[in-house]
Design a protein around this motif. Structure first.
Motif, short mmCIF file in Angstrom:
data_model
loop_
_atom_site.label_atom_id
_atom_site.label_comp_id
_atom_site.label_asym_id
_atom_site.label_seq_id
_atom_site.Cartn_x
_atom_site.Cartn_y
_atom_site.Cartn_z
N CYS A 8 0.80 -1.23 0.00
CA CYS A 8 0.00 0.00 0.00
C CYS A 8 0.83 1.28 0.00
O CYS A 8 0.28 2.38 0.04
CB CYS A 8 -0.98 0.00 1.16
SG CYS A 8 -0.22 -0.13 2.79
N ILE A 9 2.17 1.17 -0.06
CA ILE A 9 2.99 2.39 -0.12
C ILE A 9 2.84 2.99 -1.52
O ILE A 9 3.05 2.31 -2.52
CB ILE A 9 4.47 2.09 0.19
CG1 ILE A 9 4.62 1.62 1.64
CG2 ILE A 9 5.34 3.32 -0.07
CD1 ILE A 9 6.01 1.18 2.03
N CYS A 10 2.45 4.26 -1.56
CA CYS A 10 2.23 4.91 -2.85
C CYS A 10 3.24 6.01 -3.14
O CYS A 10 3.36 6.44 -4.29
CB CYS A 10 0.81 5.46 -2.94
SG CYS A 10 0.41 6.66 -1.66
N TYR A 11 3.95 6.48 -2.11
CA TYR A 11 4.95 7.53 -2.32
C TYR A 11 5.93 7.52 -1.17
O TYR A 11 5.52 7.41 0.00
CB TYR A 11 4.28 8.90 -2.42
CG TYR A 11 5.26 10.02 -2.66
CD1 TYR A 11 5.81 10.23 -3.92
CD2 TYR A 11 5.67 10.84 -1.62
CE1 TYR A 11 6.73 11.25 -4.15
CE2 TYR A 11 6.59 11.86 -1.84
CZ TYR A 11 7.11 12.05 -3.10
OH TYR A 11 8.02 13.05 -3.31
N GLU A 12 7.20 7.64 -1.50
CA GLU A 12 8.24 7.70 -0.47
C GLU A 12 9.07 8.96 -0.65
O GLU A 12 9.39 9.33 -1.78
CB GLU A 12 9.19 6.50 -0.57
CG GLU A 12 8.53 5.17 -0.30
CD GLU A 12 9.52 4.03 -0.39
OE1 GLU A 12 10.54 4.07 0.33
OE2 GLU A 12 9.28 3.10 -1.19
N TYR A 72 6.83 8.51 4.36
CA TYR A 72 6.23 7.86 3.21
C TYR A 72 4.72 7.95 3.33
O TYR A 72 4.19 8.33 4.38
CB TYR A 72 6.71 6.42 3.03
CG TYR A 72 6.28 5.47 4.11
CD1 TYR A 72 5.12 4.71 3.99
CD2 TYR A 72 7.05 5.30 5.26
CE1 TYR A 72 4.73 3.82 4.98
CE2 TYR A 72 6.67 4.42 6.25
CZ TYR A 72 5.51 3.68 6.11
OH TYR A 72 5.12 2.82 7.10
N PHE A 73 4.03 7.64 2.25
CA PHE A 73 2.57 7.67 2.22
C PHE A 73 2.06 6.29 1.83
O PHE A 73 2.67 5.60 1.01
CB PHE A 73 2.07 8.68 1.20
CG PHE A 73 2.31 10.11 1.58
CD1 PHE A 73 1.28 10.88 2.09
CD2 PHE A 73 3.56 10.69 1.41
CE1 PHE A 73 1.49 12.22 2.42
CE2 PHE A 73 3.78 12.01 1.73
CZ PHE A 73 2.75 12.78 2.25
N ILE A 74 0.92 5.94 2.40
CA ILE A 74 0.20 4.74 1.97
C ILE A 74 -1.14 5.20 1.39
O ILE A 74 -1.61 6.29 1.69
CB ILE A 74 0.00 3.72 3.11
CG1 ILE A 74 -0.83 4.29 4.26
CG2 ILE A 74 1.35 3.21 3.62
CD1 ILE A 74 -1.19 3.29 5.35
N ALA A 75 -1.72 4.37 0.54
CA ALA A 75 -3.02 4.68 -0.05
C ALA A 75 -4.02 3.63 0.40
O ALA A 75 -3.73 2.44 0.40
CB ALA A 75 -2.93 4.69 -1.58
N ASP A 76 -5.20 4.09 0.81
CA ASP A 76 -6.24 3.17 1.24
C ASP A 76 -6.98 2.64 0.01
O ASP A 76 -6.65 3.00 -1.12
CB ASP A 76 -7.16 3.84 2.28
CG ASP A 76 -8.28 4.67 1.68
OD1 ASP A 76 -8.28 4.94 0.46
OD2 ASP A 76 -9.18 5.05 2.47
N PRO A 77 -7.97 1.75 0.18
CA PRO A 77 -8.65 1.17 -0.98
C PRO A 77 -9.32 2.19 -1.91
O PRO A 77 -9.55 1.91 -3.08
CB PRO A 77 -9.68 0.23 -0.36
CG PRO A 77 -9.07 -0.17 0.95
CD PRO A 77 -8.37 1.09 1.43
N ASP A 78 -9.64 3.38 -1.39
CA ASP A 78 -10.26 4.42 -2.21
C ASP A 78 -9.25 5.45 -2.70
O ASP A 78 -9.60 6.46 -3.27
CB ASP A 78 -11.38 5.11 -1.43
CG ASP A 78 -12.54 4.17 -1.18
OD1 ASP A 78 -13.35 3.99 -2.10
OD2 ASP A 78 -12.61 3.59 -0.08
N ASN A 79 -7.98 5.19 -2.45
CA ASN A 79 -6.85 6.01 -2.85
C ASN A 79 -6.68 7.30 -2.04
O ASN A 79 -6.08 8.26 -2.50
CB ASN A 79 -6.87 6.33 -4.36
CG ASN A 79 -5.48 6.62 -4.88
OD1 ASN A 79 -4.49 6.04 -4.42
ND2 ASN A 79 -5.37 7.54 -5.82
#
Length: 123
Positions: free
Chosen positions: A95-99, A106-113
């Motif tokens: 679920c990591i979407c940006y570091e 860092y950022f994680i994204a949930d199921p709805d982004n």
């Protein structure tokens, strides 16, 4: 006059999938729930067990498409006491979407982004 934080809201398409994500990835647990009498919506409030701030997940029965998050410049941020363990968990969950290694976040994204920023305890 003094204002204090109460909650943030994210609208979600699949409530069960979102509840599973937030518990598994961030350890957030349901603290209360409101179900509309006519079944048109469900509000679920998630807490971290430490602060009074909650994340409200809103599910709307008649919503049939992904939410338009625009340029997604808004986010929720959480501090974690074991940054390396959290990073490894989120890497494993995919679920990591940006570091930003330079900033140590860092950022994680949930199921709805929706994006969630992960910060070390000392940042």
């Amino acid at each position: 006059m003094k204002f204090t934080f109460c909650h943030n809201n994210f609208n979600v398409v699949n409530l069960e999938k979102s509840l599973e994500f937030y518990e598994k990835s961030l350890g957030l647990k349901e603290v209360r729930r409101k179900v509309a009498e006519d079944g048109s919506f469900i509000l679920v409030y998630l807490g971290d067990g430490s602060s009074n701030h909650t994340l409200e997940l809103t599910w709307l029965r008649d919503w049939d498409r992904p939410y338009n998050l625009g340029d997604n410049e808004f986010h929720l941020a959480l501090r974690v006491d074991d940054f390396d363990a959290a990073y490894n968990l989120h890497k494993e969950l995919g679920c990591i979407c940006y570091e930003n290694k330079e900033m140590g976040i860092y950022f994680i994204a949930d199921p709805d982004n929706y994006w969630i920023e992960i910060l070390p305890s000392q940042h």
